[in-house]
Design an enzyme around this catalytic site. Structure first.
Site, PDB file in Angstrom:
ATOM      1  N   GLU A 183      14.397  -3.111  -2.852  1.00 12.48           N
ATOM      2  CA  GLU A 183      15.638  -3.167  -3.662  1.00 12.48           C
ATOM      3  C   GLU A 183      14.829  -4.556  -4.733  1.00 12.48           C
ATOM      4  OE1 GLU A 183      19.306  -4.534  -2.848  1.00 12.48           O
ATOM      5  OE2 GLU A 183      18.769  -2.859  -0.664  1.00 12.48           O
ATOM      6  N   ARG A 198       8.587 -11.998   0.930  1.00 12.57           N
ATOM      7  CA  ARG A 198       8.084 -10.629   1.383  1.00 12.57           C
ATOM      8  C   ARG A 198       8.067 -10.744   2.880  1.00 12.57           C
ATOM      9  NH1 ARG A 198       4.974  -7.073  -1.268  1.00 12.57           N
ATOM     10  NH2 ARG A 198       2.772  -6.199   0.462  1.00 12.57           N
ATOM     11  N   GLU A 216       1.108  -1.101  -0.101  1.00 16.06           N
ATOM     12  CA  GLU A 216       0.762  -0.257  -0.019  1.00 16.06           C
ATOM     13  C   GLU A 216       1.107   1.027  -0.339  1.00 16.06           C
ATOM     14  OE1 GLU A 216      -2.342  -3.314   1.041  1.00 16.06           O
ATOM     15  OE2 GLU A 216      -0.784  -2.929   1.896  1.00 16.06           O
ATOM     16  N   MET A 263      15.010  -4.980   2.621  1.00 17.78           N
ATOM     17  CA  MET A 263      13.732  -4.604   1.730  1.00 17.78           C
ATOM     18  C   MET A 263      14.022  -3.610   0.374  1.00 17.78           C
ATOM     19  SD  MET A 263      11.533  -6.078   3.167  1.00 17.78           S
ATOM     20  CE  MET A 263      10.200  -5.154   3.101  1.00 17.78           C
ATOM     21  N   GLU A 267       4.752  -4.101 -11.095  1.00 17.88           N
ATOM     22  CA  GLU A 267       6.358  -3.339 -11.232  1.00 17.88           C
ATOM     23  C   GLU A 267       7.234  -4.335 -12.160  1.00 17.88           C
ATOM     24  OE1 GLU A 267       6.676  -2.469  -6.232  1.00 17.88           O
ATOM     25  OE2 GLU A 267       7.233  -4.629  -6.660  1.00 17.88           O
TER      26      GLU A 267
END
Length: 421
Positions: free
Chosen positions: A310, A268, A59, A308, A337
Site C-alpha cells: 500500500e 519492510r 523482486e 503490505m 516508487e
C-alpha cells in the site's frame, strides 16, 4: 566443489528450518506450506509452464510488468511464480490473484529441486535479479530447460560473497543461456564472476517499467484532504531494524520547528509492525496505524503503515520520501516508487542494491543523500521548509523515471527469441 556444496546444504538445512521457526513466532506465514520448500508444491501439477522466480517483495514488484507481458503474449502457457518469503508470496497474490500459480522455491537440495521441476515442467526458467543456486541451475541444464537471468544485478558486496565459491559459481553460470543485466556495471561484475561474455547484454532496469496505478495520485490527494492538506508530511518507506529509531528521532527534531508535521512510516517486514508502533508510543508520539485507524487524524504525529503493498498512495501523498535499507548496510530499496510519483527522494549512505539508479537520481537533482543517521532530521526539515526545491526535485525524479523505461520490451524480445529457438 559441487559435492561439498551439496553436503553443506544438507548440513545447514536444519538450521535454516530453525530460523524459519523463529521468524514464524512473529509472522505466522513462515510456519505455513513447509512441504513446498522440499519440492512438494501444494498447487496442481502443470506442464509447459513459464516459470519466473522473484525472491521477495522487491523482486516481485520488479517482475510485475514482465509477468503481465508474459501473460498477455502466452495466454495458453501456465505461469508459475516462485518466491522465498511469505511477504513475496502475499505480493504475488495481491498483484495476480489466481492468474498465476505460486509456490515457494525449494531449498537447493538435489531431491527437492528434482521434485519441483517434475511438478511444474517449465518450458523456460526466468530468474529475476540475483539468485544463483548451483543444484537448481545444473538440474535445469540436465532437463534441457533454457535458463535466463533478467533484470540481473550484482553488487560489489555480492560479488565478494560469491568469489570463495568461484569455480562452482562459474560452472553454475555456464548453465545460463542469457543474462540481461540492469547496467554496464552489473554486466562487468557478472563477467568477473565467470559468466560467458557472449551470454551477457545490458537491457536496462525493469523497475522503470513498473506500472504506476492510475488511482495512486487521486488516492494520495484524498489522504491529504483527510489529515490536513497544508500539513508537512514525510514518509519513511521500507525501513529496517536500526533505522526506525533514527527515523522517529528525526521526526522529534522536525516537530520542534514544524509542530503539525506528520511522519508516515512503513516497516519492510510485517513482524516489525508492532515493534515500530510501540517504539513510537514510547517516545511520546500520538500514533495511528493503518490496520486500526485507516488514516491519521489532525492530532496524530506518527502513522504506522502496518500493511503490505500500500505504499504508492502514501508516497503520492507525502512531501518527500526517505527510502529505507540505506541508513544501515542493507543496500537500499526501490527509489523509483516515489520518483514515479514526482516525490523528492532521500537516501542514506548504503544504496548498493540500486547503485546506478540512485546515483542518476542524485546527479539529475531528483534525490539527495544523507551521510548518516544524525543528518536525517536536519535534511528532512530543510526540505520540508523549501517548497521550491521539493518541486524541482520531484519534477527531476519523474523525468529520470520516464527516460529510462523500455527494459521489459527488450527482455520480452529476448524471451520470444529463446522460445522460438
Amino acid at each position: 566443489m559441487r559435492y561439498l556444496y551439496t553436503l553443506a546444504m544438507y548440513l545447514v538445512t536444519p538450521f535454516i528450518m530453525l530460523r524459519l521457526l523463529a521468524r514464524g513466532v512473529r509472522y505466522r506465514d513462515y510456519h505455513r506450506r513447509w512441504r513446498e520448500r522440499f519440492g512438494f508444491p501444494s498447487a496442481p501439477a502443470v506442464s509447459g509452464s513459464l516459470w519466473v522466480h522473484a525472491v521477495s517483495v522487491g523482486e516481485v514488484n520488479a517482475a510485475e510488468p514482465l509477468i503481465k507481458a508474459l501473460r498477455d503474449s502466452y495466454p495458453n502457457a501456465p505461469l508459475v511464480v516462485t518466491t522465498v518469503t511469505p511477504t513475496g508470496s502475499e505480493r504475488v497474490r495481491q498483484l495476480f490473484g489466481d492468474s498465476v500459480v505460486h509456490v515457494y522455491l525449494p531449498y537447493d537440495l538435489p531431491f527437492a529441486v528434482s521434485r519441483f521441476l517434475q511438478r511444474v515442467r517449465p518450458r523456460m526458467a526466468i530468474i529475476v535479479e540475483t539468485e544463483i543456486w548451483p543444484n537448481l541451475y545444473f538440474a535445469c541444464r540436465r532437463r534441457g530447460i533454457p535458463l535466463m537471468i533478467v533484470n540481473a544485478r550484482l553488487s560489489e558486496r555480492s560479488l565478494r560473497g560469491y568469489r570463495p565459491m568461484g569455480g562452482l559459481v562459474r560452472s553454475a553460470l555456464s548453465c545460463v543461456c542469457l543474462i540481461a543485466a540492469q547496467s554496464r556495471t552489473d554486466a562487468a561484475r557478472y563477467r568477473l564472476l565467470g559468466a560467458d561474455p557472449a551470454t551477457i547484454l545490458v537491457s536496462g532496469n525493469m523497475k522503470f517499467d513498473m506500472p504506476v496505478a492510475d488511482d495512486a495520485v487521486p488516492a494520495g490527494e484524498e489522504l491529504r484532504q483527510q489529515w490536513g492538506r497544508l500539513r508537512p508530511v514525510w514518509i519513511a518507506g521500507s525501513t529496517h531494524e536500526g533505522e526506525e529509531l533514527p527515523v522517529l528521532e528525526a521526526h522529534l527534531e522536525v516537530l520542534k520547528r514544524l509542530p503539525d508535521a506528520l511522519l508516515l512510516i512503513a516497516p519492510r517486514h510485517p513482524e516489525r509492525f508492532k515493534m515500530v508502533e510501540h517504539s513510537a508510543r514510547s517516545l511520546g508520539f500520538s500514533v495511528a496505524t493503518r490496520s486500526a485507524d485507516r488514516v491519521p487524524s489532525a492530532s496524530h504525529q506518527v502513522f504506522v503503515i502496518d500493511a503490505m503493498g500500500e505504499l504508492m498512495p502514501f508516497y503520492a501523498a507525502a512531501d518527500l520520501a526517505f527510502v529505507g535499507g540505506s541508513l544501515i548496510p542493507i543496500g537500499g530499496h526501490n527509489v523509483l516508487e516515489p520518483a514515479a510519483l514526482s516525490t523528492p527522494v532521500l537516501v542514506g549512505p548504503h544504496t548498493f542494491n540500486f547503485e546506478e539508479i540512485t546515483l542518476t537520481l542524485i546527479r539529475e537533482g531528483g534525490a539527495a543523500r544523507v551521510k548518516g543517521k544524525e543528518q536525517l532530521g536536519k535534511e528532512v526539515l530543510r526540505l520540508l521548509l523549501d517548497t521550491e526545491r521539493r518541486a524541482r526535485m520531484g519534477a527531476s525524479a519523474r523525468i529520470v523515471f520516464d527516460s529510462e523505461r523500455g527494459a521489459v520490451r527488450r527482455v520480452m524480445g529476448l524471451i520470444d527469441k529463446q522460445l522460438q529457438e
